[in-house]
Design a protein around this motif. Structure first.
Motif, PDB file in Angstrom:
ATOM      1  N   THR A 128      15.622  15.221 -40.706  1.00 42.44           N
ATOM      2  CA  THR A 128      15.260  15.176 -42.117  1.00 42.44           C
ATOM      3  C   THR A 128      13.763  15.391 -42.259  1.00 42.44           C
ATOM      4  N   THR A 162      17.547  18.703 -44.947  1.00 44.95           N
ATOM      5  CA  THR A 162      18.349  18.065 -43.910  1.00 44.95           C
ATOM      6  C   THR A 162      18.948  19.146 -43.017  1.00 44.95           C
ATOM      7  N   THR A 194      10.917  15.374 -45.178  1.00 46.06           N
ATOM      8  CA  THR A 194      10.688  14.935 -46.548  1.00 46.06           C
ATOM      9  C   THR A 194       9.267  15.277 -46.961  1.00 46.06           C
ATOM     10  N   ILE A 215      13.599  17.306 -49.956  1.00 40.91           N
ATOM     11  CA  ILE A 215      14.135  16.732 -48.726  1.00 40.91           C
ATOM     12  C   ILE A 215      15.060  17.775 -48.112  1.00 40.91           C
TER      13      ILE A 215
END
Length: 147
Positions: free
Chosen positions: A126, A135, A128, A133
């Protein structure tokens, strides 16, 4: 005698402070694989065949290459204090016909060029940033789940 006793007590404590501290969580070696973008801001990436899913491969020198949705990209990754960034990201300049591909590519490539907090847990990477964000999952795990 008292000096030797104090020296015997404090020397191990001082030497313990000289040990290299371990990086908590993961090392850059854990990043060395092919990653497939699965979510942006919690929304699943859906790609209709025969399109290529956005991805990035990270090698042992943290060189990155990948596909954002329309274009191939490459650059040099940096990992510092649980932050991730790709410096000098370059890409091909193909036109994006589908809006969803263009949007995905724009979010992905812009986010990868900013310092992002990085987390790696249960084979989920992940990133951020201040805006998004991203993934990712390892490509080989996704392929195993498809079979």
């Amino acid at each position: 005698m008292r000096k030797w006793l104090l020296a015997g007590i404090f020397t191990p404590l001082l030497l313990a402070g000289c040990e290299d501290s371990e990086q908590i969580g993961f090392s850059s070696k854990n990043l060395q694989q092919n990653w497939v973008l699965t979510n942006i801001d919690g929304k699943e990436i859906t790609i209709k065949e025969p399109r290529v899913i956005p991805n990035m491969a990270i090698d042992s020198d943290l060189k990155v290459s990948g596909f954002g949705g329309c274009n191939r990209f490459f650059g040099q990754a940096k990992v510092k204090d649980n932050k991730f960034k790709i410096d000098t990201l370059s890409s091909t300049k193909m036109a994006c016909i589908q809006d969803d591909q263009a949007t995905t590519e724009s979010i992905m490539t812009i986010s990868l060029q900013e310092w992002s907090s990085i987390a790696l847990e249960n084979d989920v990477l992940t990133l951020t940033s201040e805006q998004h964000i991203l993934t990712f999952m390892p490509e080989d795990i996704l392929e195993d789940n498809d079979q």
